[in-house]
Design a protein around this motif. Structure first.
Motif, PDB file in Angstrom:
ATOM      1  N   VAL A   1     -22.249  14.016  25.015  1.00 17.40           N
ATOM      2  CA  VAL A   1     -22.297  12.647  25.679  1.00 17.40           C
ATOM      3  C   VAL A   1     -23.380  12.003  24.581  1.00 17.40           C
ATOM      4  CG1 VAL A   1     -22.967  11.007  27.229  1.00 17.40           C
ATOM      5  CG2 VAL A   1     -21.593  13.237  27.755  1.00 17.40           C
TER       6      VAL A   1
ATOM      7  N   LEU B   1     -19.652  11.994  34.624  1.00 15.45           N
ATOM      8  CA  LEU B   1     -19.472  12.764  33.587  1.00 15.45           C
ATOM      9  C   LEU B   1     -20.489  12.640  32.499  1.00 15.45           C
ATOM     10  CD1 LEU B   1     -15.625  13.682  32.864  1.00 15.45           C
ATOM     11  CD2 LEU B   1     -17.348  15.126  33.925  1.00 15.45           C
TER      12      LEU B   1
ATOM     13  N   GLY C   1     -23.489  14.641  31.616  1.00 18.08           N
ATOM     14  CA  GLY C   1     -23.561  15.186  30.161  1.00 18.08           C
ATOM     15  C   GLY C   1     -24.565  14.979  29.282  1.00 18.08           C
TER      16      GLY C   1
ATOM     17  N   GLN D   1     -21.195  19.986  23.978  1.00 12.95           N
ATOM     18  CA  GLN D   1     -20.403  19.871  25.287  1.00 12.95           C
ATOM     19  C   GLN D   1     -18.940  19.187  24.952  1.00 12.95           C
ATOM     20  OE1 GLN D   1     -21.406  19.934  28.843  1.00 12.95           O
ATOM     21  NE2 GLN D   1     -23.166  21.022  27.990  1.00 12.95           N
TER      22      GLN D   1
ATOM     23  N   MET E   1     -16.615  18.249  27.869  1.00 13.16           N
ATOM     24  CA  MET E   1     -17.024  17.033  28.396  1.00 13.16           C
ATOM     25  C   MET E   1     -16.683  15.905  27.603  1.00 13.16           C
ATOM     26  SD  MET E   1     -19.077  16.297  31.015  1.00 13.16           S
ATOM     27  CE  MET E   1     -20.748  17.333  31.329  1.00 13.16           C
ATOM     28  N   TRP E   2     -17.008  15.974  26.461  1.00 14.60           N
ATOM     29  CA  TRP E   2     -16.645  15.053  25.471  1.00 14.60           C
ATOM     30  C   TRP E   2     -15.285  14.722  25.087  1.00 14.60           C
ATOM     31  CZ3 TRP E   2     -13.272  15.788  21.136  1.00 14.60           C
ATOM     32  CH2 TRP E   2     -13.309  14.860  20.299  1.00 14.60           C
TER      33      TRP E   2
END
Ligand code: HEM
Length: 115
Positions: free
Chosen positions: A34, A83, A87, A94, A97-98
């Motif tokens: 993030v 998120l 994140g 990550q 998450m990305w």
């Protein structure tokens, strides 16, 4: 009021550019995660989206909204925002998450255009 509505819609596109741009710029990086553009883009989408609905529902502009679509987009953007908040504190990479934030952002674009 139509000028204000259109101005906020422009900011809605700027938020989309920031969110998706933040995802795309990392596509080739091995350290995905993030970045600030993603978090600020998500918050911009949330704020401008709610403002657009407020103006449209006030009757100040001639805009008929699909409230089911808006509700789904709102849930999706809330997930993206949570998120992004979680994140940004975590060490990179990550990648999951990305990818989730990128996929959910694209989902909202598809919903906005096709529904
Ligand atoms: C990641 C989040 C979001 C993305 C990518 C997104 C994307 C878009 C796009 C591409 C449009 C233009 C659609 C068109 O003109 O055909 C749009 C319009 C709009 N969005 Fe969003 N949006 C997001 C979040 C939200 C949220 C959370 C709300 C409200 C709570 C919202 C409310 C609206 C409204 C009212 C319009 C204008 C009317 C309409 O086309 O339905 N958006 N959005």
């Amino acid at each position: 009021m139509i000028f204000l509505y259109n101005l906020i819609l422009v900011l809605h596109f700027v938020g989309l550019a920031s969110l998706l741009g933040g995802v795309i710029v990392q596509a080739k990086s091995s350290d995905k995660g993030v970045n600030p553009a993603m978090l600020h883009g998500a918050l911009t989408q949330l704020v401008t989206g709610v403002l657009l609905v407020g103006i449209a529902e006030s009757g100040a502009v001639d805009e008929e909204l699909n409230m089911t679509k808006i509700a789904v987009k709102l849930v999706v953007v809330l997930i993206i925002t949570v998120l992004a908040f979680v994140g940004r504190k975590k060490p990179m990479p990550q990648t999951g998450m990305w990818a989730a934030i990128g996929a959910l952002t694209l989902l909202n674009v598809v919903l906005a255009v096709f529904w």
